[in-house]
Motif scaffolding. Structure first.
Motif, PDB file in Angstrom:
ATOM      1  N   ALA A  75      32.771  43.977  39.685  1.00  0.00           N
ATOM      2  CA  ALA A  75      33.633  43.231  39.972  1.00  0.00           C
ATOM      3  C   ALA A  75      34.324  42.577  39.106  1.00  0.00           C
ATOM      4  CB  ALA A  75      33.078  42.215  41.708  1.00  0.00           C
ATOM      5  N   ALA A  76      33.714  41.725  38.506  1.00  0.00           N
ATOM      6  CA  ALA A  76      34.010  41.156  37.119  1.00  0.00           C
ATOM      7  C   ALA A  76      35.123  42.040  36.212  1.00  0.00           C
ATOM      8  CB  ALA A  76      32.857  40.672  36.254  1.00  0.00           C
ATOM      9  N   MET A  77      34.578  43.018  35.734  1.00  0.00           N
ATOM     10  CA  MET A  77      35.752  43.933  35.152  1.00  0.00           C
ATOM     11  C   MET A  77      36.988  44.374  35.398  1.00  0.00           C
ATOM     12  SD  MET A  77      34.260  43.348  32.334  1.00  0.00           S
ATOM     13  CE  MET A  77      35.070  44.632  31.295  1.00  0.00           C
ATOM     14  N   LEU A  78      37.423  44.666  36.664  1.00  0.00           N
ATOM     15  CA  LEU A  78      38.472  44.463  37.334  1.00  0.00           C
ATOM     16  C   LEU A  78      39.718  43.890  36.660  1.00  0.00           C
ATOM     17  CD1 LEU A  78      37.950  44.897  41.352  1.00  0.00           C
ATOM     18  CD2 LEU A  78      38.192  46.742  39.740  1.00  0.00           C
ATOM     19  N   PHE A  79      39.842  42.868  36.821  1.00  0.00           N
ATOM     20  CA  PHE A  79      41.350  42.294  35.983  1.00  0.00           C
ATOM     21  C   PHE A  79      40.790  42.278  34.658  1.00  0.00           C
ATOM     22  CE2 PHE A  79      42.764  39.129  33.345  1.00  0.00           C
ATOM     23  CZ  PHE A  79      43.948  39.032  34.115  1.00  0.00           C
ATOM     24  N   THR A  80      40.176  42.873  33.922  1.00  0.00           N
ATOM     25  CA  THR A  80      39.944  42.655  32.626  1.00  0.00           C
ATOM     26  C   THR A  80      40.751  44.420  31.946  1.00  0.00           C
ATOM     27  OG1 THR A  80      38.083  41.149  31.906  1.00  0.00           O
ATOM     28  CG2 THR A  80      38.637  42.581  30.361  1.00  0.00           C
ATOM     29  N   TRP A  81      39.922  45.136  32.530  1.00  0.00           N
ATOM     30  CA  TRP A  81      40.325  46.605  32.657  1.00  0.00           C
ATOM     31  C   TRP A  81      41.962  47.226  32.636  1.00  0.00           C
ATOM     32  CZ3 TRP A  81      37.812  50.014  29.580  1.00  0.00           C
ATOM     33  CH2 TRP A  81      36.781  49.676  29.868  1.00  0.00           C
ATOM     34  N   GLY A  82      42.232  46.421  33.889  1.00  0.00           N
ATOM     35  CA  GLY A  82      44.218  46.644  34.543  1.00  0.00           C
ATOM     36  C   GLY A  82      44.436  45.561  33.139  1.00  0.00           C
ATOM     37  N   VAL A  83      44.114  44.745  32.065  1.00  0.00           N
ATOM     38  CA  VAL A  83      44.784  44.328  31.621  1.00  0.00           C
ATOM     39  C   VAL A  83      45.054  44.969  30.512  1.00  0.00           C
ATOM     40  CG1 VAL A  83      45.283  42.210  29.923  1.00  0.00           C
ATOM     41  CG2 VAL A  83      44.870  42.161  32.310  1.00  0.00           C
ATOM     42  N   LEU A 215      36.507  34.436  28.759  1.00  0.00           N
ATOM     43  CA  LEU A 215      35.896  32.774  29.254  1.00  0.00           C
ATOM     44  C   LEU A 215      35.501  33.567  30.727  1.00  0.00           C
ATOM     45  CD1 LEU A 215      33.388  30.703  28.557  1.00  0.00           C
ATOM     46  CD2 LEU A 215      36.145  28.837  28.850  1.00  0.00           C
ATOM     47  N   GLY A 216      36.082  33.201  31.435  1.00  0.00           N
ATOM     48  CA  GLY A 216      36.485  33.850  32.853  1.00  0.00           C
ATOM     49  C   GLY A 216      35.728  34.404  33.014  1.00  0.00           C
ATOM     50  N   VAL A 217      35.099  36.083  32.616  1.00  0.00           N
ATOM     51  CA  VAL A 217      34.276  37.031  32.733  1.00  0.00           C
ATOM     52  C   VAL A 217      32.917  36.588  33.132  1.00  0.00           C
ATOM     53  CG1 VAL A 217      34.221  39.233  31.983  1.00  0.00           C
ATOM     54  CG2 VAL A 217      36.331  38.710  32.820  1.00  0.00           C
ATOM     55  N   LEU A 218      32.532  36.119  31.262  1.00  0.00           N
ATOM     56  CA  LEU A 218      31.641  35.961  30.997  1.00  0.00           C
ATOM     57  C   LEU A 218      30.614  34.470  32.120  1.00  0.00           C
ATOM     58  CD1 LEU A 218      28.730  35.230  29.234  1.00  0.00           C
ATOM     59  CD2 LEU A 218      29.975  33.587  27.643  1.00  0.00           C
ATOM     60  N   PHE A 259      33.991  27.988  36.797  1.00  0.00           N
ATOM     61  CA  PHE A 259      34.378  29.565  36.860  1.00  0.00           C
ATOM     62  C   PHE A 259      35.970  29.210  37.325  1.00  0.00           C
ATOM     63  CE2 PHE A 259      35.547  33.745  38.900  1.00  0.00           C
ATOM     64  CZ  PHE A 259      36.433  33.665  37.949  1.00  0.00           C
ATOM     65  N   VAL A 260      35.719  29.099  38.712  1.00  0.00           N
ATOM     66  CA  VAL A 260      36.815  28.175  40.096  1.00  0.00           C
ATOM     67  C   VAL A 260      37.452  27.381  39.023  1.00  0.00           C
ATOM     68  CG1 VAL A 260      37.286  27.049  41.888  1.00  0.00           C
ATOM     69  CG2 VAL A 260      35.554  28.809  41.920  1.00  0.00           C
ATOM     70  N   VAL A 411      42.401  40.164  43.609  1.00  0.00           N
ATOM     71  CA  VAL A 411      41.413  39.346  44.225  1.00  0.00           C
ATOM     72  C   VAL A 411      40.974  39.722  45.339  1.00  0.00           C
ATOM     73  CG1 VAL A 411      41.859  36.934  45.537  1.00  0.00           C
ATOM     74  CG2 VAL A 411      42.974  37.067  43.460  1.00  0.00           C
ATOM     75  N   GLN A 412      41.239  40.900  46.293  1.00  0.00           N
ATOM     76  CA  GLN A 412      40.609  40.797  47.269  1.00  0.00           C
ATOM     77  C   GLN A 412      39.431  42.189  46.282  1.00  0.00           C
ATOM     78  OE1 GLN A 412      43.352  43.351  50.195  1.00  0.00           O
ATOM     79  NE2 GLN A 412      45.049  42.515  48.707  1.00  0.00           N
ATOM     80  N   ASN A 413      40.001  43.185  45.369  1.00  0.00           N
ATOM     81  CA  ASN A 413      39.172  43.608  45.513  1.00  0.00           C
ATOM     82  C   ASN A 413      37.264  42.809  44.697  1.00  0.00           C
ATOM     83  OD1 ASN A 413      39.661  46.644  46.045  1.00  0.00           O
ATOM     84  ND2 ASN A 413      41.528  46.108  44.895  1.00  0.00           N
ATOM     85  N   THR A 414      37.977  41.649  43.920  1.00  0.00           N
ATOM     86  CA  THR A 414      36.899  40.940  43.887  1.00  0.00           C
ATOM     87  C   THR A 414      36.073  40.134  44.089  1.00  0.00           C
ATOM     88  OG1 THR A 414      38.176  41.256  41.683  1.00  0.00           O
ATOM     89  CG2 THR A 414      36.502  39.457  41.365  1.00  0.00           C
TER      90      THR A 414
END
Length: 550
Positions: A75-83, A215-218, A259-260, A411-414
């Motif tokens: 869940a945490a890596m979805l955004f990072t891999w996309g970027v 930082l958000g991922v961490l 994080f939020v 957001v949905q997937n995460t």
């Protein structure tokens, strides 16, 4: 059981109609197989859990960690891999992610301890997270708009196939080989997939890629892992007021709050929190997430019920789960017509109500309940979920403007993955507490080590019974089965409550008609729904949305 949303990832430039890739359908086949092998891994694992518990001596908490370590990192890596795919090339990043996934699968197959299993599963989640955003972005590049819907539909169908194939494949492999084979089978598929991607898939990048949010991922990964650890430790030790439980729980909550706050103020957030201000989006996501949390948490123990308590083989247990997929296949495609006739609130409400009834019946199961009832319950779960997931996803998609579809599906997937992980942790802790209390009177006369093993899980109790033999073994097996049924009933009640909460949220706050949104400047930068320029329209007031309404 959580399912990916077919909107993940930034939208690349549309292909030139005169330059269509003649191999695009072969490319789609490769991408679908890549998605299938990643999603299949989780559905296969559920059937393997009782065998892993016996062969590795894994405790119930360790088995849950083997699931959640994958889910949290995924869940945490979805955004990072996309970027990363947008910036450095989607083909390259997809191959790198699959290599990580395949190598971690190999390590997991030969794990010698529960700790190794947990760590290697986390690495699998790290690599597997690349597949969802990158494959969809490639499909968007390769297919023209008139074919894209069909291509994405086939891409998403891989998830439904995994629900049906996974448990049966897992049961077959365990019966004929060993538990590690459910992970080892990923390796040749990944090897063939990477070669096919190298040959067939064109490279593509986004000319305006997003920015990374390390930082958000961490913060998100650390917070989720600590919170999950605290919840599971409470169920495992029964000492909810101790520092080893409260310490990580509070630390996890604080990190998630940090994080939020970071995401809210960031101009390149991993999680676009401004979307939660749209009711159609936030209410629908709440319903789907709570339903998946209930299903994910209880399905684990239904597997133990079938294999350990009922004595079914892994393959038989896998076949019992197939009706879940059948129910979804029947209900999901028909949900749009149902919404057109009865409205979204009633259809989603019906789905949640049906799933709530199923969980209520699960809370009444006995050791000798007829097989037809068990199959009917699994079918009911699938039928209800199909009427929840499809309409809710449509609502969320309509509520997200096209230029923010990548953020919306991220957001949905995460959120679905995270809530499912927390649902598994909470329900597992409740089950552990109830089981430990119920079986305690039957442990008199056992050595401290044997008593601890028997009190940890029903699988452990059956192992101890096999060691002591005689009438004492039969008595311990009977006591552990009764204690497990008591804990399964608690899981059923808790899952029912989660679904009823989701139902109340839907009936109270879901707008009667689907919304579309015109976005203007405000907090969160371009495309934010917040601010004086933001407008929410009813679907019947937005001509461009009329054809999309459920």
């Amino acid at each position: 059981m959580s399912q990916p949303d077919p909107g993940q990832g930034p939208l690349p430039t549309e292909p030139d109609q005169d330059e269509l890739n003649p191999r695009r359908w072969a490319i789609l086949g490769v991408l679908v197989v890549s998605l299938l092998v990643v999603v299949l891994d989780n559905t296969v694992l559920n059937v393997a859990l009782p065998t892993i518990s016996r062969d590795l001596g894994a405790s119930q908490a360790q088995l849950v960690w083997s699931i959640n370590s994958y889910t949290c990192v995924f869940a945490a890596m979805l955004f990072t891999w996309g970027v990363l795919g947008d910036r450095y090339g989607r083909k390259l990043i997809l191959m790198i992610g699959l290599v990580f996934f395949g190598f971690a699968s190999l390590l997991t197959a030969y794990a010698q301890t529960p700790e190794q299993l947990i760590v290697f599963r986390g690495v699998m989640g790290f690599g597997g997270a690349s597949v969802l955003p990158v494959t969809l972005a490639i499909i968007t590049v390769v297919f023209p708009p008139k074919e894209r819907g069909k291509a994405i539909g086939m891409w998403a169908a891989a998830v439904g196939a995994a629900v049906a194939i996974g448990p049966v494949l897992g049961g077959f492999l365990i019966e004929h080989f060993w538990w590690g084979s459910v992970f080892l089978i990923n390796v040749p598929i990944v090897v063939v997939g990477v070669i096919a991607i190298k040959i067939l898939v064109p490279e593509s990048k986004n000319p305006n890629p997003g920015r990374l949010d390390p930082l958000g991922v961490l913060l998100s990964v650390s917070g989720l892992l600590l919170l999950t650890y605290g919840i599971l430790q409470g169920g495992d030790t029964q000492q909810w007021g101790s520092f080893e439980v409260l310490g990580p729980t509070i630390a996890g909550v604080l990190l998630i709050v940090a994080f939020v706050l970071l995401e809210w103020r960031s101009d390149h957030p991993s999680l676009d929190l401004s979307l939660f201000k749209i009711r159609s989006f936030s209410v629908s996501l709440t319903a789907v997430s709570l339903a998946f949390a209930a299903l994910s948490g209880t399905l684990i123990f239904l597997t133990f019920y079938l294999q350990v308590v009922r004595g079914y083989s892994p393959l038989q247990a896998g076949l019992c789960v197939v009706p879940v997929a059948v129910g979804q296949i029947i209900s999901a495609p028909r949900s749009a017509k149902m919404v057109a006739r009865f409205g979204g609130r009633r259809v989603v409400g019906f789905g949640l109500g049906l799933v709530s009834v199923v969980f209520l019946i699960i809370s009444q199961l006995t050791i000798t309940s007829p097989l037809w009832l068990i199959l009917a319950l699994f079918f009911g779960l699938g039928l209800g979920l199909g009427n929840v997931v499809a309409p809710s996803t449509t609502r969320m998609t309509l509520a997200t403007p096209p230029q923010r579809s990548g953020a919306g599906s991220a957001v949905q997937n995460t959120v679905r993955q995270v809530v499912a992980a927390l649902g598994i942790a909470v329900i597992s802790s409740v089950v552990a507490s109830v089981y430990a209390t119920a079986i305690e009177p039957a442990l008199a006369g056992l050595s401290p080590e044997a008593a601890a093993t028997a009190q940890d899980s029903v699988s452990g109790a059956f192992v101890v019974a096999g060691q002591i033999g005689g009438d004492a073994a039969a008595a311990l097996q009977a006591a552990s089965s009764d204690a497990f049924m008591t804990s399964l009933h608690a899981a059923g009640y808790l899952s029912m409550v989660l679904c009823l909460v989701a139902l109340a949220v839907i009936l109270r706050w879901l707008p009667a008609s689907a919304e579309s949104v015109s976005w203007a400047g405000g907090h969160g930068g371009e495309g934010s729904p917040v601010g004086p320029g933001a407008k929410h329209h009813r679907a019947d007031e937005a001509p461009e949305a009329v054809d999309l309404v459920e």
